[in-house]
Design a protein around this motif. Sequence first.
Motif, PDB file in Angstrom:
ATOM      1  N   THR A 192       0.860  -1.195   0.000  1.00 43.69           N
ATOM      2  CA  THR A 192       0.000   0.000   0.000  1.00 43.69           C
ATOM      3  C   THR A 192       0.892   1.240   0.000  1.00 43.69           C
ATOM      4  N   PHE A 193       1.456   1.541  -1.150  1.00 48.63           N
ATOM      5  CA  PHE A 193       2.447   2.616  -1.272  1.00 48.63           C
ATOM      6  C   PHE A 193       1.907   3.969  -0.807  1.00 48.63           C
TER       7      PHE A 193
ATOM      8  N   ARG B 159     -13.729   4.783  -6.190  1.00 46.46           N
ATOM      9  CA  ARG B 159     -12.823   3.797  -6.788  1.00 46.46           C
ATOM     10  C   ARG B 159     -11.387   4.076  -6.359  1.00 46.46           C
ATOM     11  N   MET B 160     -10.720   3.080  -5.835  1.00 45.80           N
ATOM     12  CA  MET B 160      -9.282   3.192  -5.581  1.00 45.80           C
ATOM     13  C   MET B 160      -8.531   3.210  -6.916  1.00 45.80           C
ATOM     14  N   ASP B 161      -8.962   2.338  -7.796  1.00 41.61           N
ATOM     15  CA  ASP B 161      -8.369   2.252  -9.134  1.00 41.61           C
ATOM     16  C   ASP B 161      -9.387   2.800 -10.122  1.00 41.61           C
ATOM     17  N   ARG B 162      -9.125   3.986 -10.643  1.00 43.15           N
ATOM     18  CA  ARG B 162     -10.098   4.634 -11.519  1.00 43.15           C
ATOM     19  C   ARG B 162     -10.140   4.045 -12.925  1.00 43.15           C
TER      20      ARG B 162
ATOM     21  N   GLN C 279      -3.661   5.987  -9.249  1.00 38.95           N
ATOM     22  CA  GLN C 279      -2.756   6.746 -10.119  1.00 38.95           C
ATOM     23  C   GLN C 279      -2.222   8.015  -9.455  1.00 38.95           C
ATOM     24  N   ASP C 280      -3.015   8.634  -8.570  1.00 37.82           N
ATOM     25  CA  ASP C 280      -2.538   9.813  -7.841  1.00 37.82           C
ATOM     26  C   ASP C 280      -1.334   9.453  -6.974  1.00 37.82           C
ATOM     27  N   ALA C 281      -1.432   8.312  -6.288  1.00 34.39           N
ATOM     28  CA  ALA C 281      -0.340   7.860  -5.421  1.00 34.39           C
ATOM     29  C   ALA C 281       0.909   7.547  -6.233  1.00 34.39           C
TER      30      ALA C 281
ATOM     31  N   ASP D 114       2.115  -0.672 -10.537  1.00 32.56           N
ATOM     32  CA  ASP D 114       0.802  -0.027 -10.578  1.00 32.56           C
ATOM     33  C   ASP D 114      -0.314  -1.065 -10.696  1.00 32.56           C
ATOM     34  N   GLN D 115      -0.428  -1.877  -9.631  1.00 27.73           N
ATOM     35  CA  GLN D 115      -1.438  -2.927  -9.605  1.00 27.73           C
ATOM     36  C   GLN D 115      -1.992  -3.107  -8.200  1.00 27.73           C
TER      37      GLN D 115
END
Length: 308
Positions: free
Chosen positions: A30-31, A130-133, A57-59, A80-81
Amino acid sequence: MEEVYHDSVMLTESIEGLNISPNGIYVDVTFGGGGHSKAILERLKENGRLLAFDQDQDALQEGSQKKIFQEAGNRFTLIDQNFKYLKNYLRINGVTSIDGLLADLGVSSHQFDVAERGFSTRSRGPLDMRMDRRQSLTAADVLNTYEEEALSEVFFKYGEIFEARRVARDVVSFRKVKEFEYTDEGVAFFLRFAKKGKENKFLAMAFQALRIEVNQEMKMLEDMLRQSLEMLKPGGRLVVMSYHSLEDRLVKNFMRSGNMSGEIEKDFYGNNLSPFVLVNRKVILPTSDELQKNPRSRSAKLRIAEKK
């Protein structure tokens, strides 16, 4: 003054929990804002390695701009997964076993603070969550398309809302007149069911339920925990920080028994066959100083286990 993307919760305690070997291989699943990853990387020597996962993607953009990660070279890999792909992406990157894994579950300060992400009950934004948009399902989709029974299950299972059936029934009636679009509409709707003095708690439960469903958080957590056991070396550490009872119960059960139910298997002689040794018998909580500096840490619970 540089904007803080996310305040890392229990940073010292979680990094100490990893018991870092300077030349070991570590994973931060969890970067986020990179706070924990930075602390791990600072403790690694040239033969040490850190791999970090994040689907936001923001992170990823935030992390890629920090000097320590840009200068780390082959010592640092940002993936990025979602962490449900832990084993596959570690192997793609040439890693077959690891010395430690850190997971700081939940929503980052940045995600809460940016209205258009739709996580917060305090500001108007689209009901997204959404965490992942890159995925299609949003919180609005859940409210506007799920059948009454499915909605009831989401609210009861993930929000622990006892009035789940009534809430679900009213959602279906409400959307016939107007579909849910924005967070403030959701807030106004859910406030109807909140007891006096418990409004904020009820809103948090309802939004939590939607967020978990949208991101399939419990399923992803189960997948990651199972893979972590497979990837950890004997003596490797699993360090997990959770923020609500559903996550914490799952993590506690897994560290105690090696399975999600928490049922401990024993051999013929009655010896515990759990693959882990608990490093902290009692859950670790934020200090009073941290609670004062970062009120969002108040629900955090840290658990640490070592693979036998």
